[in-house]
Design a protein around this motif. Structure first.
Motif, PDB file in Angstrom:
ATOM      1  N   GLU A  26       0.467  -1.054  -0.132  1.00 12.25           N
ATOM      2  CA  GLU A  26       0.012   0.304   0.302  1.00 12.25           C
ATOM      3  C   GLU A  26       0.967   1.238   0.084  1.00 12.25           C
ATOM      4  O   GLU A  26       0.063   2.484  -0.829  1.00 12.25           O
TER       5      GLU A  26
ATOM      6  N   ALA B  62     -11.030   4.725  -9.093  1.00  9.09           N
ATOM      7  CA  ALA B  62      -9.721   4.438  -7.859  1.00  9.09           C
ATOM      8  C   ALA B  62      -8.922   6.244  -8.049  1.00  9.09           C
ATOM      9  O   ALA B  62      -9.346   7.182  -9.114  1.00  9.09           O
TER      10      ALA B  62
ATOM     11  N   SER C 186      -8.193  -3.150  -0.051  1.00 13.16           N
ATOM     12  CA  SER C 186      -8.739  -2.146  -1.849  1.00 13.16           C
ATOM     13  C   SER C 186      -9.108  -4.116  -2.616  1.00 13.16           C
ATOM     14  O   SER C 186      -8.382  -3.886  -3.303  1.00 13.16           O
TER      15      SER C 186
ATOM     16  N   GLU D 168      -4.408   4.542  -5.597  1.00 12.99           N
ATOM     17  CA  GLU D 168      -4.495   3.011  -5.383  1.00 12.99           C
ATOM     18  C   GLU D 168      -4.586   2.665  -6.159  1.00 12.99           C
ATOM     19  O   GLU D 168      -4.696   1.272  -6.878  1.00 12.99           O
TER      20      GLU D 168
END
Length: 530
Positions: A273, A500, A433, A504
């Motif tokens: 992430e 997104a 996610s 992301e």
């Protein structure tokens, strides 16, 4: 028989959920906190120019959804061109700051940065032993990006003794070498070796960072020799961003990792992430126009991108961006001896048997990952798509064992490539996610479908000899239902990418790219195994 009813290759295997499975027992399930907004305390020095230290920590914590708190260990006089002075307040005052926070507020995670001298280190150590925070990330700030020394030499031994109290240690390469008392690593292999030895000495997980090396790529790796990760070394690749604005990169990375870990409970998911976010922060740093020297990164680039207005991205555009990522790996796949032997019929049966056995193992996990995608899907149509795909994978796995594999003596233990691929997908599914998970599983559809169509066409062009030892297998590659499912998976990924944020999307591309690499490695594994 179709790729989703009897021959779904291991190219189709995303990450599973934590349900019982022999495949999943190799990876500890994530234990994310129930806190939607983790409370993160940064213990570090102050940078009046705002790019590093406490200022960078608080920005990073906020950027990753945390509530940031700060205890100041040192005051610096610095800007983007260098450090001109350091003042370390009495350690007793640092202890008073730490006690004031923890007496009133539960601390979910701690990030430790610049400590300055032995007394400060002792104060932090005493507080850690008393409070025992759930997540401790230690960035051993010893040398600034500018080359200025930020830790007194007399305090180095005390800092080394603090390392075992950390869950994650995040040195840059010069600091990693200093902690071991060795010359700086000249290449990635040497850096990983130093990371292993530091992890072995301290028991902590070490984040080895490739930012100081040369080259077009910039890898990072989590290293732990005590079995706390899915593998001793978990590497996450990334591109090198050409910018002079890297002030505070180490501070920002470590505080972001502390915050992500407090939410996710999984270091691999946290790194996957944070790394794309940091890449975006470096890439957009020039927009800030701060300072004449080594400027700061753009901590909130993802919010700026999300807040822009303008025409919507055309449908299919993000899918085309992902398609471009497949070209290099497809070229590698078509050149593999396994693929050529499969088409020509010259592939040794033992290689094909190994491939099928690994495929069966992989499919067991893949079905669980698709079930996870179904659970995260935002629409009923997408929930049904992933759920049906999950069910079909279980049917494929059963049929592989029941038919071809049950009549032969085949090695059935988990292979290294299969494990690495599943570990990667498991980390994607643990991150929470949906968009990133969809991107990670997509190459399992896409590359398999592309390769299958090509191989079947070659088989037909050669005359479709019924005596071909793999004729039945090659015929399944042209399955229309699987082709339709692949198009649907691409469409879902494109929709997710268009919706997104910039950060992301970065994470989606990174996850997709890594899965493509594993696709090529999976097809090559039988030849290397033999």
């Amino acid at each position: 028989m179709s790729p989703l009813s009897s021959t779904l290759s291991a190219s189709l295997l995303p990450a599973p959920t934590a349900a019982a499975s022999p495949l999943l027992e190799t990876v500890a399930p994530p234990t994310p906190t129930s806190r939607a907004v983790p409370r993160v305390l940064a213990i570090a020095g102050s940078d009046p120019s705002g790019g590093a230290g406490i200022q960078a920590d608080l920005k990073s914590i906020a950027a990753h959804g945390g509530y940031g708190m700060a205890a100041i260990t040192a005051l610096t006089a610095q800007n983007t061109t260098g450090v001109s002075g350091v003042h370390v307040p009495p350690a007793s005052f640092l202890s008073a700051q730490l006690d004031a926070v923890s007496d009133d507020i539960h601390v979910d995670a701690v990030k430790i940065g610049m400590l300055g001298d032995e007394k400060v280190i002792a104060a932090v150590r005493s507080w850690l032993e008393k409070v025992r925070p759930g997540v401790v990330v230690l960035d051993p700030v010893m040398v600034a990006t500018s080359g200025d020394r930020l830790l007194r030499e007399s305090a180095e031994a005390a800092l080394r003794k603090l390392l075992p109290l950390a869950d994650l240690v995040t040195p840059n390469l010069p600091e990693l070498a200093m902690l071991l008392g060795e010359p700086e690593a000249a290449d990635w292999a040497a850096a990983l070796d130093q990371g292993r030895r530091l992890a072995d000495q301290t028991g902590a997980t070490v984040l080895v960072k490739g930012g100081h090396l040369n080259g077009t790529t910039c890898p990072d790796a989590l290293v732990n020799t005590a079995g706390l990760l899915s593998a001793e070394v978990v590497e996450v690749t990334g591109e090198r961003i050409a910018t002079r604005n890297s002030h505070g990169t180490g501070c920002s990375l470590s505080s972001a990792m502390a915050t992500a870990q407090a939410r996710l409970g999984n270091w691999e998911a946290s790194l996957r992430e944070v790394k794309p976010w940091l890449a975006g922060a470096l890439r957009t740093s020039g927009q800030l126009e701060v300072g004449a020297g080594n400027g700061p990164i753009h901590h909130f680039h993802h919010l700026a991108d999300a807040g822009t207005t303008g025409p919507a991205e055309p449908k299919g555009a993000f899918g085309e961006l992902l398609r471009a990522e497949t070209f290099a790996d497809l070229e590698v796949i078509y050149g593999l001896g396994f693929i050529r032997g499969l088409v020509e019929g010259s592939l040794p049966e033992k290689e094909f048997a190994y491939y099928l056995a690994q495929d069966a193992i992989y499919l067991n996990g893949y079905s669980r990952v698709l079930a996870r995608a179904s659970a995260l899907a935002p629409t009923e149509a997408e929930q049904l798509f992933w759920a049906r795909s999950s069910q079909q994978c279980l049917e494929v796995e059963s049929e592989l064992h029941r038919n071809w594999l049950s009549t032969r003596t085949v090695q059935t233990e988990l292979g290294p490539v299969t494990k690495a691929y599943v570990d990667h997908l498991l980390a994607a599914s643990a991150g929470g996610s949906y968009a990133v998970l969809v991107a990670a599983v997509l190459p399992c559809f896409w590359l398999y479908a592309e390769v299958g169509e090509t191989l079947h066409a070659e088989y037909l062009a050669a005359g479709a000899d019924a005596a071909h030892p793999y004729a039945e297998w090659l015929r399944t590659y042209a399955d229309e239902d699987f082709a339709a499912a692949t198009l649907r998976a691409i469409e879902i990924a494109d929709d997710a990418g268009r919706a997104a944020s910039a950060g992301e999307r970065e994470a989606m591309v990174t996850a997709f790219r890594q899965s493509c690499r594993y696709e090529a490695e999976f097809f090559d594994a039988p030849s290397r195994h033999s």
